[in-house]
Design a protein around this motif. Structure first.
Motif, PDB file in Angstrom:
ATOM      1  N   PHE A  18       0.847  -1.185   0.000  1.00 12.96           N
ATOM      2  CA  PHE A  18       0.000   0.000   0.000  1.00 12.96           C
ATOM      3  C   PHE A  18       0.886   1.240   0.000  1.00 12.96           C
ATOM      4  CE2 PHE A  18       0.162   1.615   4.435  1.00 12.96           C
ATOM      5  CZ  PHE A  18       0.866   0.582   5.037  1.00 12.96           C
ATOM      6  N   SER A  19       0.270   2.365  -0.339  1.00  8.16           N
ATOM      7  CA  SER A  19       1.010   3.616  -0.398  1.00  8.16           C
ATOM      8  C   SER A  19       0.846   4.389   0.904  1.00  8.16           C
ATOM      9  CB  SER A  19       0.490   4.462  -1.568  1.00  8.16           C
ATOM     10  OG  SER A  19       1.133   5.715  -1.578  1.00  8.16           O
ATOM     11  N   LEU A  20       1.964   4.907   1.403  1.00  5.50           N
ATOM     12  CA  LEU A  20       1.939   5.640   2.668  1.00  5.50           C
ATOM     13  C   LEU A  20       1.462   7.077   2.522  1.00  5.50           C
ATOM     14  CD1 LEU A  20       5.226   4.674   4.573  1.00  5.50           C
ATOM     15  CD2 LEU A  20       2.870   4.055   5.142  1.00  5.50           C
ATOM     16  N   ASP A  21       1.289   7.566   1.305  1.00  5.60           N
ATOM     17  CA  ASP A  21       1.183   9.013   1.127  1.00  5.60           C
ATOM     18  C   ASP A  21      -0.073   9.638   1.738  1.00  5.60           C
ATOM     19  OD1 ASP A  21       0.398   8.916  -2.461  1.00  5.60           O
ATOM     20  OD2 ASP A  21      -0.600   8.077  -0.701  1.00  5.60           O
ATOM     21  N   ARG A  22      -1.081   8.862   2.092  1.00  2.39           N
ATOM     22  CA  ARG A  22      -2.239   9.469   2.750  1.00  2.39           C
ATOM     23  C   ARG A  22      -2.302   9.129   4.247  1.00  2.39           C
ATOM     24  NH1 ARG A  22      -6.771   6.497   3.800  1.00  2.39           N
ATOM     25  NH2 ARG A  22      -6.850   4.373   3.028  1.00  2.39           N
ATOM     26  N   TYR A  23      -1.236   8.499   4.748  1.00  2.00           N
ATOM     27  CA  TYR A  23      -1.218   8.070   6.141  1.00  2.00           C
ATOM     28  C   TYR A  23      -0.327   8.955   7.002  1.00  2.00           C
ATOM     29  CZ  TYR A  23      -3.432   3.674   4.800  1.00  2.00           C
ATOM     30  OH  TYR A  23      -4.312   2.724   4.339  1.00  2.00           O
ATOM     31  N   ASN A  55       7.760  10.058   0.536  1.00  2.22           N
ATOM     32  CA  ASN A  55       6.614   9.329  -0.012  1.00  2.22           C
ATOM     33  C   ASN A  55       6.962   8.643  -1.332  1.00  2.22           C
ATOM     34  OD1 ASN A  55       4.979   9.924   2.157  1.00  2.22           O
ATOM     35  ND2 ASN A  55       3.976  11.664   1.162  1.00  2.22           N
ATOM     36  N   ALA A  56       7.921   9.190  -2.058  1.00  2.00           N
ATOM     37  CA  ALA A  56       8.322   8.555  -3.310  1.00  2.00           C
ATOM     38  C   ALA A  56       8.951   7.189  -3.051  1.00  2.00           C
ATOM     39  CB  ALA A  56       9.294   9.450  -4.060  1.00  2.00           C
ATOM     40  N   LYS A  57       9.606   7.054  -1.888  1.00  2.00           N
ATOM     41  CA  LYS A  57      10.206   5.772  -1.511  1.00  2.00           C
ATOM     42  C   LYS A  57       9.300   4.967  -0.595  1.00  2.00           C
ATOM     43  CE  LYS A  57      15.002   7.294  -2.010  1.00  2.00           C
ATOM     44  NZ  LYS A  57      16.318   7.456  -1.353  1.00  2.00           N
ATOM     45  N   ASN A  58       8.121   5.541  -0.298  1.00  2.00           N
ATOM     46  CA  ASN A  58       7.169   4.846   0.567  1.00  2.00           C
ATOM     47  C   ASN A  58       7.779   4.490   1.915  1.00  2.00           C
ATOM     48  OD1 ASN A  58       4.413   4.315   0.326  1.00  2.00           O
ATOM     49  ND2 ASN A  58       4.720   2.129  -0.066  1.00  2.00           N
ATOM     50  N   THR A  59       8.547   5.416   2.453  1.00  2.00           N
ATOM     51  CA  THR A  59       9.320   5.156   3.656  1.00  2.00           C
ATOM     52  C   THR A  59       9.307   6.379   4.578  1.00  2.00           C
ATOM     53  OG1 THR A  59      10.788   3.659   2.444  1.00  2.00           O
ATOM     54  CG2 THR A  59      11.601   4.497   4.543  1.00  2.00           C
ATOM     55  N   VAL A  60       9.250   6.098   5.870  1.00  2.00           N
ATOM     56  CA  VAL A  60       9.374   7.125   6.899  1.00  2.00           C
ATOM     57  C   VAL A  60      10.602   6.797   7.726  1.00  2.00           C
ATOM     58  CG1 VAL A  60       8.295   8.117   8.946  1.00  2.00           C
ATOM     59  CG2 VAL A  60       6.916   7.576   6.927  1.00  2.00           C
ATOM     60  N   TYR A  61      11.293   7.846   8.169  1.00  2.00           N
ATOM     61  CA  TYR A  61      12.538   7.686   8.903  1.00  2.00           C
ATOM     62  C   TYR A  61      12.426   8.317  10.284  1.00  2.00           C
ATOM     63  CZ  TYR A  61      14.094   6.996   4.114  1.00  2.00           C
ATOM     64  OH  TYR A  61      14.215   6.555   2.824  1.00  2.00           O
ATOM     65  N   LEU A  62      13.200   7.787  11.202  1.00  2.00           N
ATOM     66  CA  LEU A  62      13.358   8.405  12.516  1.00  2.00           C
ATOM     67  C   LEU A  62      14.852   8.428  12.822  1.00  2.00           C
ATOM     68  CD1 LEU A  62      11.759   9.619  14.901  1.00  2.00           C
ATOM     69  CD2 LEU A  62      12.017   7.395  16.042  1.00  2.00           C
ATOM     70  N   GLN A  63      15.409   9.638  12.825  1.00  2.00           N
ATOM     71  CA  GLN A  63      16.810   9.827  13.171  1.00  2.00           C
ATOM     72  C   GLN A  63      16.922   9.983  14.675  1.00  2.00           C
ATOM     73  OE1 GLN A  63      19.599   9.876  11.133  1.00  2.00           O
ATOM     74  NE2 GLN A  63      20.867  10.115  12.962  1.00  2.00           N
ATOM     75  N   LEU A  64      17.727   9.143  15.286  1.00  2.00           N
ATOM     76  CA  LEU A  64      17.900   9.148  16.730  1.00  2.00           C
ATOM     77  C   LEU A  64      19.324   9.613  17.035  1.00  2.00           C
ATOM     78  CD1 LEU A  64      15.653   6.969  16.075  1.00  2.00           C
ATOM     79  CD2 LEU A  64      16.380   5.786  18.123  1.00  2.00           C
ATOM     80  N   ASP A  65      19.457  10.750  17.674  1.00  2.00           N
ATOM     81  CA  ASP A  65      20.762  11.297  18.038  1.00  2.00           C
ATOM     82  C   ASP A  65      20.863  11.458  19.557  1.00  2.00           C
ATOM     83  OD1 ASP A  65      20.473  13.430  15.178  1.00  2.00           O
ATOM     84  OD2 ASP A  65      21.681  11.610  15.350  1.00  2.00           O
TER      85      ASP A  65
END
Length: 121
Positions: free
Chosen positions: A27-32, A74-84
């Motif tokens: 599924f596509s993440l772009d509306r979530y 959204n183009a990669k259908n991916t969300v990131y979380l950078q933890l520093d």
């Protein structure tokens, strides 16, 4: 099969960094809206961060503000979380979840399986 898959967890020393990824399949993440939630052993689940579907709204828990950064591609259908600037108190299983309303992150339709983050010297 519709699923979210987290990756990027691991063992890191205090003060170190990690980048977690949450990729959607089927599924596509772009509306979530996407939330990151963590759970440490013996503790309640904690919402860490939320990003709206269009990235216009971003929320962080007070415990991670200034140290964690959420973003999405959204183009990669991916969300990131950078933890520093990680501390041992950040040790937990980190989950991503998708809320189909776009914002806020409350009623999740999909959950990932989680990725372990361990901060220890």
């Amino acid at each position: 099969q519709l699923q979210l898959v987290e990756s990027g967890g691991g063992l890191v020393q205090p003060g170190g960094s990690l980048r977690l990824s949450c990729a959607a399949y089927g599924f596509s993440l772009d509306r979530y809206a996407i939330g990151w939630i963590r759970q440490a052993p013996g503790k309640e689940r904690e919402g860490v961060s939320c990003i709206s579907s269009n990235s216009g709204r971003i929320d962080y828990a007070d415990s991670v503000k200034g140290r964690f950064t959420i973003s999405r591609d959204n183009a990669k259908n991916t969300v990131y979380l950078q933890l520093d600037a990680l501390t041992p108190e950040d040790t937990a299983v980190y989950y991503c979840a998708a809320d189909g309303r776009g914002y806020p992150c409350q009623d999740y339709d999909y959950w990932g399986q989680g990725t372990q983050v361990t901060v220890s010297s």
